[in-house]
Design an enzyme around this catalytic site. Structure first.
Site, PDB file in Angstrom:
ATOM      1  N   GLU A   1       0.830  -1.204   0.000  1.00  0.00           N
ATOM      2  CA  GLU A   1       0.000   0.000   0.000  1.00  0.00           C
ATOM      3  C   GLU A   1       0.864   1.253   0.000  1.00  0.00           C
ATOM      4  OE1 GLU A   1      -3.563   0.297   2.277  1.00  0.00           O
ATOM      5  OE2 GLU A   1      -3.396  -1.776   2.968  1.00  0.00           O
ATOM      6  N   LEU A   2       1.951   1.207   0.759  1.00  0.00           N
ATOM      7  CA  LEU A   2       2.832   2.363   0.872  1.00  0.00           C
ATOM      8  C   LEU A   2       3.449   2.747  -0.471  1.00  0.00           C
ATOM      9  CD1 LEU A   2       4.330   4.440   2.631  1.00  0.00           C
ATOM     10  CD2 LEU A   2       5.952   2.628   3.237  1.00  0.00           C
TER      11      LEU A   2
ATOM     12  N   HIS B   1       2.158   5.195  -3.289  1.00  0.00           N
ATOM     13  CA  HIS B   1       2.303   6.658  -3.252  1.00  0.00           C
ATOM     14  C   HIS B   1       3.509   7.030  -4.117  1.00  0.00           C
ATOM     15  CE1 HIS B   1      -0.783   7.558  -0.196  1.00  0.00           C
ATOM     16  NE2 HIS B   1      -0.577   6.285   0.108  1.00  0.00           N
ATOM     17  N   ARG B   2       3.240   7.311  -5.373  1.00  0.00           N
ATOM     18  CA  ARG B   2       4.276   7.392  -6.394  1.00  0.00           C
ATOM     19  C   ARG B   2       5.209   8.592  -6.248  1.00  0.00           C
ATOM     20  NH1 ARG B   2      -0.423   6.326  -8.978  1.00  0.00           N
ATOM     21  NH2 ARG B   2      -0.519   8.385  -9.956  1.00  0.00           N
TER      22      ARG B   2
ATOM     23  N   GLN C   1      13.684  -0.700  -0.354  1.00  0.00           N
ATOM     24  CA  GLN C   1      13.071  -1.721   0.496  1.00  0.00           C
ATOM     25  C   GLN C   1      13.956  -2.949   0.632  1.00  0.00           C
ATOM     26  OE1 GLN C   1       9.108  -2.773  -0.727  1.00  0.00           O
ATOM     27  NE2 GLN C   1       8.686  -3.966   1.099  1.00  0.00           N
TER      28      GLN C   1
ATOM     29  N   GLN D   1      14.055  -9.453  -0.643  1.00  0.00           N
ATOM     30  CA  GLN D   1      13.862 -10.863  -0.304  1.00  0.00           C
ATOM     31  C   GLN D   1      14.701 -11.771  -1.194  1.00  0.00           C
ATOM     32  OE1 GLN D   1       9.558 -11.244  -0.586  1.00  0.00           O
ATOM     33  NE2 GLN D   1       9.351 -10.939   1.614  1.00  0.00           N
ATOM     34  N   ARG D   2      15.308 -11.220  -2.226  1.00  0.00           N
ATOM     35  CA  ARG D   2      16.203 -12.009  -3.079  1.00  0.00           C
ATOM     36  C   ARG D   2      17.581 -12.148  -2.448  1.00  0.00           C
ATOM     37  NH1 ARG D   2      16.897  -9.376  -8.560  1.00  0.00           N
ATOM     38  NH2 ARG D   2      17.624 -11.433  -9.233  1.00  0.00           N
TER      39      ARG D   2
ATOM     40  N   ARG E   1      -3.848   7.939   4.455  1.00  0.00           N
ATOM     41  CA  ARG E   1      -3.553   6.742   5.247  1.00  0.00           C
ATOM     42  C   ARG E   1      -3.739   6.911   6.749  1.00  0.00           C
ATOM     43  NH1 ARG E   1      -4.161   3.070   1.338  1.00  0.00           N
ATOM     44  NH2 ARG E   1      -2.806   3.528  -0.444  1.00  0.00           N
TER      45      ARG E   1
END
EC number: 2.1.1.148
Length: 250
Positions: free
Chosen positions: A92-93, A96-97, A103, A106-107, A199
């Site tokens: 969701e965050l 906000h473009r 971030q 996970q790779r 939000r």
């Protein structure tokens, strides 16, 4: 055993301001709020403060928000480091473009010992909490089994880093939305106000609303006039929301 983690929001950067020596002007503010005032006065060459009603920084900033001249807020920015946020909330965050994001990957980061965010509706019920944590433990077991099997499957790859990355990017497909993420978010003050308006609303998802309210508290410390119009309220369920009379752009 899977461990729940609490939300953490830290403000790690905010605009500073160095007034030009060539301009005869002073202000009773500093940093980001002084920068916004300077930008506004530069538009009309009002460094001499001809209007006594907007002579102070706080009065000037309130005026520009009252008249909707919020483009001036784009000159100032703030950066947050957010931890203890679920992967689903970051989805969701990042919508906000106007924000910039970095971030947790996970790779590249092993998620076999992942921490999770428990939705409050589940967390407040011992039976549901226990069921949730068992599901997370089962999920972690499957993730680790997949990861080990994939690394064996890729043992012919001589590059160890590439082998691990390829295994993780495939195994991450089974990670749940509740998996903790960590993210750096930078935005100008206008973008932060838009984010808060959307939000921090009572209509927003509970987790992202908590993130927004936590961000608001940090922003108020740095720019109390720009963000002071947002008022935090506690709802009947104990969660918080924030509203502003100036926020109408949803």
């Amino acid at each position: 055993m899977t461990e729940p983690v609490e939300l953490s929001v830290e403000l790690i950067a905010c605009s500073s301001f160095t007034p030009p020596a060539s301009v005869a002007w002073d202000t009773d503010a500093h940093g980001a709020e002084a920068l916004v005032e300077f930008a506004g006065r530069a538009c009309y060459e009002t460094f001499d403060k001809p209007n006594p009603r907007t002579a102070t920084n706080a009065a000037y900033l309130r005026h520009i928000m009252e008249v909707g001249h919020t483009a001036l807020l784009e000159h100032a920015s703030a950066t947050m480091y957010i931890r203890g946020i679920s992967r689903s909330a970051t989805h969701e965050l990042v919508r906000h473009r106007h924000f910039s994001f970095s971030q947790l990957s996970q790779r590249f980061v092993h998620e076999g010992e992942q921490e999770v965010i428990i939705p409050e509706l589940i967390n407040e019920d011992p039976q549901l909490r226990s069921l949730f944590l068992r599901a997370m433990d089962d999920n972690r077991f499957v993730y680790n089994e997949l990861l080990n099997a994939l690394e064996e499957k890729l043992e012919g790859e001589p590059n160890a880093l590439l082998r691990k990355k390829q295994a993780r990017q495939a195994a991450r497909a089974v990670l749940p939305n509740a998996t903790e993420s960590r993210i750096v978010v930078t935005g100008n003050f206008r973008s932060w106000r838009h984010f808060l308006g959307m939000r921090a609303s009572e209509h927003a998802d509970v987790e992202i609303r908590a993130v927004a309210v936590a961000c608001l508290e940090k922003l108020k410390q740095q720019a109390p006039t720009v963000f002071g119009d947002f008022q935090v309220e506690t709802l009947a369920d104990g969660t918080q929301m924030a509203t502003s009379p100036y926020v109408t752009d949803f």
